[in-house]
Design a protein around this motif. Structure first.
Motif, PDB file in Angstrom:
ATOM      1  N   ALA A  60       0.816  -1.223   0.000  1.00  0.00           N
ATOM      2  CA  ALA A  60       0.000   0.000   0.000  1.00  0.00           C
ATOM      3  C   ALA A  60       0.844   1.265   0.000  1.00  0.00           C
ATOM      4  CB  ALA A  60      -0.928  -0.002   1.209  1.00  0.00           C
ATOM      5  N   LYS A  61       2.125   1.158   0.364  1.00  0.00           N
ATOM      6  CA  LYS A  61       2.984   2.337   0.412  1.00  0.00           C
ATOM      7  C   LYS A  61       3.536   2.712  -0.963  1.00  0.00           C
ATOM      8  CE  LYS A  61       4.477   1.451   5.166  1.00  0.00           C
ATOM      9  NZ  LYS A  61       5.638   1.199   6.063  1.00  0.00           N
ATOM     10  N   ARG A  62       3.297   1.858  -1.949  1.00  0.00           N
ATOM     11  CA  ARG A  62       3.808   2.148  -3.289  1.00  0.00           C
ATOM     12  C   ARG A  62       3.114   3.383  -3.857  1.00  0.00           C
ATOM     13  NH1 ARG A  62       6.566  -2.048  -5.986  1.00  0.00           N
ATOM     14  NH2 ARG A  62       5.977  -1.059  -7.930  1.00  0.00           N
ATOM     15  N   PRO A  63       3.780   4.115  -4.754  1.00  0.00           N
ATOM     16  CA  PRO A  63       3.168   5.304  -5.361  1.00  0.00           C
ATOM     17  C   PRO A  63       2.138   4.927  -6.425  1.00  0.00           C
ATOM     18  CG  PRO A  63       5.345   4.942  -6.287  1.00  0.00           C
ATOM     19  CD  PRO A  63       5.189   3.941  -5.177  1.00  0.00           C
ATOM     20  N   TYR A  64       1.384   5.909  -6.853  1.00  0.00           N
ATOM     21  CA  TYR A  64       0.396   5.762  -7.923  1.00  0.00           C
ATOM     22  C   TYR A  64       1.139   5.637  -9.254  1.00  0.00           C
ATOM     23  CZ  TYR A  64      -3.669   7.137 -10.788  1.00  0.00           C
ATOM     24  OH  TYR A  64      -4.689   7.196 -11.710  1.00  0.00           O
ATOM     25  N   GLN A  65       0.938   4.499  -9.964  1.00  0.00           N
ATOM     26  CA  GLN A  65       1.716   4.229 -11.170  1.00  0.00           C
ATOM     27  C   GLN A  65       0.852   3.634 -12.275  1.00  0.00           C
ATOM     28  OE1 GLN A  65       4.454   1.641  -8.986  1.00  0.00           O
ATOM     29  NE2 GLN A  65       6.144   3.010  -9.494  1.00  0.00           N
ATOM     30  N   HIS A  66       1.382   3.718 -13.529  1.00  0.00           N
ATOM     31  CA  HIS A  66       0.719   3.135 -14.685  1.00  0.00           C
ATOM     32  C   HIS A  66       1.717   2.269 -15.458  1.00  0.00           C
ATOM     33  CE1 HIS A  66      -2.320   6.167 -13.823  1.00  0.00           C
ATOM     34  NE2 HIS A  66      -3.129   5.575 -14.683  1.00  0.00           N
ATOM     35  N   LEU A  67       1.211   1.164 -15.990  1.00  0.00           N
ATOM     36  CA  LEU A  67       2.029   0.230 -16.768  1.00  0.00           C
ATOM     37  C   LEU A  67       1.300  -0.130 -18.056  1.00  0.00           C
ATOM     38  CD1 LEU A  67       4.240  -2.012 -17.241  1.00  0.00           C
ATOM     39  CD2 LEU A  67       2.787  -3.510 -15.836  1.00  0.00           C
ATOM     40  N   PHE A  68       2.025  -0.038 -19.176  1.00  0.00           N
ATOM     41  CA  PHE A  68       1.554  -0.563 -20.461  1.00  0.00           C
ATOM     42  C   PHE A  68       2.545  -1.647 -20.856  1.00  0.00           C
ATOM     43  CE2 PHE A  68       1.364  -0.917 -25.044  1.00  0.00           C
ATOM     44  CZ  PHE A  68       0.015  -0.759 -25.349  1.00  0.00           C
ATOM     45  N   ILE A  69       2.044  -2.872 -21.017  1.00  0.00           N
ATOM     46  CA  ILE A  69       2.910  -3.985 -21.364  1.00  0.00           C
ATOM     47  C   ILE A  69       2.386  -4.633 -22.642  1.00  0.00           C
ATOM     48  CG2 ILE A  69       1.630  -5.550 -19.831  1.00  0.00           C
ATOM     49  CD1 ILE A  69       4.319  -6.955 -19.274  1.00  0.00           C
ATOM     50  N   SER A  70       3.292  -4.950 -23.560  1.00  0.00           N
ATOM     51  CA  SER A  70       2.868  -5.460 -24.854  1.00  0.00           C
ATOM     52  C   SER A  70       3.774  -6.587 -25.306  1.00  0.00           C
ATOM     53  CB  SER A  70       2.874  -4.344 -25.900  1.00  0.00           C
ATOM     54  OG  SER A  70       4.208  -3.960 -26.215  1.00  0.00           O
ATOM     55  N   VAL A  71       3.261  -7.396 -26.216  1.00  0.00           N
ATOM     56  CA  VAL A  71       4.063  -8.386 -26.926  1.00  0.00           C
ATOM     57  C   VAL A  71       3.621  -8.381 -28.380  1.00  0.00           C
ATOM     58  CG1 VAL A  71       4.453  -9.884 -24.927  1.00  0.00           C
ATOM     59  CG2 VAL A  71       2.471 -10.281 -26.403  1.00  0.00           C
ATOM     60  N   GLY A  72       4.525  -8.797 -29.248  1.00  0.00           N
ATOM     61  CA  GLY A  72       4.176  -8.975 -30.646  1.00  0.00           C
ATOM     62  C   GLY A  72       3.740 -10.408 -30.888  1.00  0.00           C
ATOM     63  N   GLY A  73       4.073 -10.922 -32.053  1.00  0.00           N
ATOM     64  CA  GLY A  73       3.738 -12.303 -32.365  1.00  0.00           C
ATOM     65  C   GLY A  73       4.906 -13.238 -32.153  1.00  0.00           C
ATOM     66  N   GLU A  74       5.787 -12.921 -31.173  1.00  0.00           N
ATOM     67  CA  GLU A  74       6.995 -13.718 -30.974  1.00  0.00           C
ATOM     68  C   GLU A  74       6.708 -15.117 -30.439  1.00  0.00           C
ATOM     69  OE1 GLU A  74       8.075  -9.485 -29.390  1.00  0.00           O
ATOM     70  OE2 GLU A  74       6.385 -10.870 -29.266  1.00  0.00           O
ATOM     71  N   GLY A  75       5.638 -15.223 -29.624  1.00  0.00           N
ATOM     72  CA  GLY A  75       5.358 -16.505 -29.012  1.00  0.00           C
ATOM     73  C   GLY A  75       6.367 -16.836 -27.930  1.00  0.00           C
ATOM     74  N   GLY A  76       6.443 -18.119 -27.540  1.00  0.00           N
ATOM     75  CA  GLY A  76       7.423 -18.559 -26.557  1.00  0.00           C
ATOM     76  C   GLY A  76       7.265 -17.843 -25.235  1.00  0.00           C
ATOM     77  N   ARG A  77       8.406 -17.653 -24.540  1.00  0.00           N
ATOM     78  CA  ARG A  77       8.374 -17.026 -23.228  1.00  0.00           C
ATOM     79  C   ARG A  77       7.984 -15.555 -23.284  1.00  0.00           C
ATOM     80  NH1 ARG A  77       7.841 -19.328 -18.562  1.00  0.00           N
ATOM     81  NH2 ARG A  77       9.052 -17.689 -17.570  1.00  0.00           N
ATOM     82  N   PHE A  78       8.159 -14.923 -24.433  1.00  0.00           N
ATOM     83  CA  PHE A  78       7.703 -13.538 -24.548  1.00  0.00           C
ATOM     84  C   PHE A  78       6.209 -13.470 -24.228  1.00  0.00           C
ATOM     85  CE2 PHE A  78      11.487 -13.271 -27.253  1.00  0.00           C
ATOM     86  CZ  PHE A  78      12.057 -12.104 -26.782  1.00  0.00           C
ATOM     87  N   TYR A  79       5.460 -14.424 -24.760  1.00  0.00           N
ATOM     88  CA  TYR A  79       4.005 -14.429 -24.584  1.00  0.00           C
ATOM     89  C   TYR A  79       3.592 -15.119 -23.295  1.00  0.00           C
ATOM     90  CZ  TYR A  79      -0.932 -15.137 -25.675  1.00  0.00           C
ATOM     91  OH  TYR A  79      -2.309 -15.143 -25.633  1.00  0.00           O
ATOM     92  N   SER A  80       4.061 -16.357 -23.074  1.00  0.00           N
ATOM     93  CA  SER A  80       3.623 -17.117 -21.914  1.00  0.00           C
ATOM     94  C   SER A  80       4.098 -16.479 -20.609  1.00  0.00           C
ATOM     95  CB  SER A  80       4.109 -18.568 -22.005  1.00  0.00           C
ATOM     96  OG  SER A  80       5.531 -18.624 -22.017  1.00  0.00           O
TER      97      SER A  80
END
Length: 394
Positions: free
Chosen positions: A200-220
């Protein structure tokens, strides 16, 4: 919506017969005592007024992505989809060393084993983040009028570093754009990282996370992380995930940059809906930024364009008195900006107060001359003043 005259201010200088070099930034060499080497830094800044402050993007793999990121940032800023933001590109010298977190204990999967064998000096991420915290950010903050609102962009291994920073040093950045990060953590490390997000002490933050069509561990790996985050409901972290299945590891960068930056900065904008234009006054705008300032923990001033577009929207609803008040508030915030006095002159003229409009145009012209604005801009201001004076003398 942008006023015609604002476009005139922005564009007139471009139509110049003289040939000149085009530059979008500069490159400096910052020696790091912490890392023990020179770090080339690429810096882009938008045009800004003396009393304006800038948001800052810290871009990993700066040399490779600097032009793409600055192009997207400039476009989104021009279209009022994000505030004025500088870009600080950190040129890569040793990606495994700086970007890949240390493997904890014995390798837990094939990728961790490969990293430990191939790059025995990997895992110095804390040292690299210390360089950013104690050397690079102070250098930037000393030289530029920055907000303590920082965005970190990383792709592939650099995206992994962005996530590592989010988990382990949450006070360093506010926004995170992790593009195709390596999903190489073990399940135990993934769960441990997610538990940190629930603090709860963490600051207010935003995350955008993306993957392409790489598959493998990038996706899973990314899906495993997001599933764990959904189950643990991180405190004060707002995130979204986007996949580009028809794009490769590199070709997914550009759409993710555009969508990601718009997403990360969208909550900072004052949205002018038809209802707000029809009924609200300038206090709605100032209250929005006052509330936003409380949320982010520092004072965030309403940008010039928010005032201008709100006043335009009010005028289109025939609310000329409200538009004048909004423009007067703009001048209170930016008293030495010729453009602000020009905007007030336009709104006064639209409200049927040509004499008062002349006075505003006179102030804009005087400031413009003192600040040595382009002669064509000054000429345009003179034409506005002439029109208002003719109306006032009728």
């Amino acid at each position: 919506m942008r006023s015609v005259v604002f476009v005139l201010f922005a564009v007139l200088a471009a139509f110049n017969a003289k040939a000149s070099e085009i530059s979008i930034g500069k490159k400096v060499i910052l020696y790091s005592d912490i890392i023990g080497e020179d770090r080339p830094i690429w810096i882009y800044t938008p045009e800004y007024e003396d009393n304006e402050r800038l948001h800052a993007i810290y871009l990993l793999d700066g040399a490779e992505h600097f032009h793409a990121v600055t192009g997207v940032v400039k476009s989104l800023t021009d279209y009022n989809l994000m505030p004025k933001t500088m870009v600080v590109g950190i040129e890569t010298t040793n990606r495994p060393r700086d970007y890949l977190p240390k493997v904890v204990g014995q390798p837990q999967n094939e990728l961790q084993a490969f990293i430990s064998t191939k790059w025995p000096n990997a895992g110095q991420t804390d040292n690299f983040l210390k360089f950013i915290r104690t050397e690079l950010i102070p250098y930037v903050d000393k030289g530029y009028p920055t907000y303590p609102h920082r965005t970190l962009i990383g792709h592939s291994n650099a995206g992994t570093l962005a996530l590592y920073s989010l988990f382990n040093q949450p006070d360093l950045f506010t926004n995170y754009l992790a593009l195709s990060p390596q999903g190489w953590w073990s399940q135990a490390e993934t769960l441990s990282n997610v538990e940190k997000l629930a603090d709860a002490k963490r600051p207010y933050q935003h995350l955008f996370i993306s993957v392409g069509g790489e598959g493998g561990r990038f996706y899973s790996g990314t899906l495993e992380l997001l599933a764990a985050m959904e189950q643990n409901k991180p405190s004060k972290l707002v995130w979204t995930f986007q996949q580009y299945p028809n794009r490769g590891h590199m070709s997914s960068i550009l759409p993710a940059l555009s969508e990601g930056l718009e997403y990360l900065f969208s909550h900072l904008n004052f949205a002018i809906t038809p209802e707000i234009a029809k009924y609200a006054d300038v206090s709605a705008l100032t209250a929005h930024y006052a509330e936003l300032s409380k949320k982010v923990g520092f004072i965030m001033a309403a940008p010039v364009n928010s005032y201008v577009e709100f006043a335009e929207a009010q005028a289109e609803q025939q609310r000329h008195t409200a538009a004048v008040t909004t423009s007067q508030t703009l001048i209170q915030a930016y008293p030495n900006l010729p453009y602000a006095h020009m905007v007030l002159g336009q709104r006064l003229f639209g409200a049927g107060q040509p004499k008062e409009a002349v006075a505003s145009f006179d102030k804009a012209i005087a400031l413009g001359k003192a600040q040595k604005l382009d002669e064509q801009v000054l000429d345009a201001l003179m034409d506005m003043r002439k029109k208002a004076a003719e109306k006032a003398n009728q």
